[in-house]
Design an enzyme around this catalytic site. Structure first.
Site, mmCIF file in Angstrom:
data_model
loop_
_atom_site.group_PDB
_atom_site.id
_atom_site.type_symbol
_atom_site.label_atom_id
_atom_site.label_comp_id
_atom_site.label_asym_id
_atom_site.label_seq_id
_atom_site.Cartn_x
_atom_site.Cartn_y
_atom_site.Cartn_z
ATOM 1 N N CYS A 122 65.403 111.821 -5.833
ATOM 2 C CA CYS A 122 65.394 113.249 -5.689
ATOM 3 C C CYS A 122 66.351 113.225 -4.242
ATOM 4 O O CYS A 122 67.187 114.472 -4.380
ATOM 5 C CB CYS A 122 63.949 113.546 -4.931
ATOM 6 S SG CYS A 122 62.773 114.019 -6.158
ATOM 7 N N CYS B 266 45.353 82.286 -5.521
ATOM 8 C CA CYS B 266 45.022 83.085 -4.328
ATOM 9 C C CYS B 266 44.012 84.121 -4.465
ATOM 10 O O CYS B 266 42.916 84.254 -4.068
ATOM 11 C CB CYS B 266 46.157 83.045 -3.038
ATOM 12 S SG CYS B 266 46.719 81.629 -2.455
ATOM 13 N N ARG C 21 55.195 92.996 1.274
ATOM 14 C CA ARG C 21 54.113 92.366 1.011
ATOM 15 C C ARG C 21 54.206 91.241 0.249
ATOM 16 O O ARG C 21 53.719 89.688 0.566
ATOM 17 C CB ARG C 21 52.704 93.116 0.962
ATOM 18 C CG ARG C 21 51.410 92.307 0.931
ATOM 19 C CD ARG C 21 51.026 92.160 2.363
ATOM 20 N NE ARG C 21 50.675 90.487 2.568
ATOM 21 C CZ ARG C 21 50.055 89.954 3.176
ATOM 22 N NH1 ARG C 21 49.416 90.773 4.142
ATOM 23 N NH2 ARG C 21 49.807 88.561 3.249
ATOM 24 N N CYS D 207 54.272 86.804 0.769
ATOM 25 C CA CYS D 207 53.274 85.777 0.058
ATOM 26 C C CYS D 207 54.283 84.933 -0.511
ATOM 27 O O CYS D 207 53.827 83.712 -0.510
ATOM 28 C CB CYS D 207 52.372 86.791 -0.906
ATOM 29 S SG CYS D 207 50.823 87.477 0.014
#
Lengths: 274, 155
Positions: free
Chosen positions: A127, A193, A231, A235
């Site tokens: 946009c 995990c 995130r 990891c």
């Protein structure tokens, strides 16, 4: 004089007490049933359930939730004109509290013009460049995180509902493949995990299902909001793997697949995590 | 400055390269597991140091065994993980030669599905970060040290 002051105080309090977002039923964070057959989880549980009381309370109270500094900034930006076209988001989309309701719950979403799925952040930048003739915002910039959190908070409490069929299928399959592939020197997959061991401590952290219904999330460790891709990157680094780039096709596919793993959980953005 | 850069790159290269020169250390690819699921021969010929092994066991950058295993002997260390079984009494359950096999490459003992990382293997996962490519998580001597330490965990 005294009367005016009191009236002012009442108005101020009323404004502060107004819920800035839709209600979130925290009961649903404890777990919802998957709607899809062959879903790998018996019960889909929010990361909220795996955090300690103090962290949960920070999220529950809009005044304490530090993420609202970004949400408020996002609200401000919503109606601020930017770029050569001299337009703001509001010029095209009007009142976000109605036009953006349910939007976050459906992302990543297929984009016909681009011929691929886009995350909410990518749509915001689309946009900005196409319609506002403004510069892109950086993936992890305060502006982008604030806008993403403001838009996401309009879907608070609504069930995650991403589409995975049709043209999305190969992206879904690719994301699934990444989720189950063991990588890095420690040779682990996301599933090792977050599917096989959630609810157990790994050193100081209790493993959750790695759901993303609360992103952008305020992480105490980061002292700011962060994106899903940040995130994922963290990891992958922890298992000594070379992460994919933020905004890469790989991470978009993984985001789509992980969003589907949380299908039906309420949107929780902006969540607070350790 | 130069000296410290040299030390860091020497560390990153891992024991494997360094020890190959010494000639007595078993290379990761040469670690042979026998029919009893054990590796009889010491990886270095130098007996393990129990006190050092105890440190590697807790060290987050090395063994970090505590990430997954509880261990009453290290009760003073906060945060013991629960992903693997407790190692209390592991010294009663396993011979040192079996511990050598488990720690070097647990996939050969528990199967490919195990989450426990291989601490002395040249076969790392795909997309291993550059910094760690071609290295082992632990050096051969660190493995020997941890074997000596875990062997003392008796009930």
């Amino acid at each position: 004089m005294k009367k005016i002051l009191t009236a002012g105080a009442v108005i101020l309090m009323a404004t502060l007490a107004m819920p800035a977002h839709a209600e979130l039923d925290t009961d649903k964070l404890k777990g919802v049933k998957p709607t899809a057959e062959n879903h790998p989880l018996e019960k889909i549980i929010s990361g909220y359930e795996f955090r300690n009381k103090e962290t949960q309370m920070l999220q529950d109270d809009d005044f304490d939730n530090p993420a609202y500094i970004w949400v408020d900034a996002g609200e401000e930006l919503w109606s601020t004109a930017d770029g050569a076209a001299g337009k703001s988001c509001a010029d095209c989309h009007g009142d976000a509290t109605t036009s953006m309701k349910g939007v976050k719950a459906s992302y990543p979403k297929w984009n016909e013009a681009k011929g691929k799925p886009m995350t909410l952040q990518q749509q915001v930048n689309d946009c900005r460049t196409e319609r506002m003739q403004a510069d892109e915002w950086g993936w992890e910039s305060d502006e982008m995180l604030g806008m993403a959190a403001y838009v996401a908070s309009q879907s608070r409490g609504m069930p995650v509902a991403v589409k995975t069929d049709g043209q999305m299928t190969p992206w879904f399959e690719k994301g699934k493949d990444i989720y189950y592939t063991r990588v890095g020197q420690l040779d682990m997959s996301c599933a090792n995990c977050h599917e096989d061991n959630y609810g157990k401590n790994i050193r100081a952290d209790m493993l959750s299902q790695g759901q993303i219904n609360g992103f952008p999330t305020y992480r105490l460790k980061w002292q700011k909001l962060g994106s899903v891709h940040r995130r994922f990157k963290g990891c992958m680094k922890n298992i000594r793997a070379k992460p994919f780039d933020v905004g890469s096709d790989e991470f978009v596919a993984l985001e789509l697949y992980v969003a589907w793993r949380g299908q039906n959980l309420p949107v929780e953005s902006p969540a607070v995590r350790q | 400055m130069k000296a410290s850069v040299y030390v860091i790159s020497a560390l990153a290269a891992g024991a494997f390269t360094v020890s190959a020169v010494a000639g007595e250390v078993t290379a990761p690819s040469q670690v042979m597991v026998n029919d009893e699921f054990a590796v009889e021969k010491s990886l270095t010929g130098t007996p393990g140091d129990v006190a050092a092994g105890r440190d590697w066991f807790a060290n987050r950058k090395l063994g970090n065994c505590l990430a997954c295993h509880q261990n009453a002997d290290q009760a003073s260390e906060p945060f013991h993980g629960e992903v693997g079984p407790t190692l209390d009494g592991a010294g009663d359950r396993w011979e040192p030669a079996q511990l050598r096999a488990i720690i070097s490459n647990p996939k050969k003992i528990f199967g490919d599905q195990t989450i426990m990382p291989a601490f002395y293997s040249d076969r790392t996962g795909t997309r291993t970060a550059k910094k760690f490519a071609g290295t082992t998580i632990l050096t051969a001597q660190q493995v020997e040290d941890i074997i000596a330490y875990v062997s003392t965990l008796k009930e």
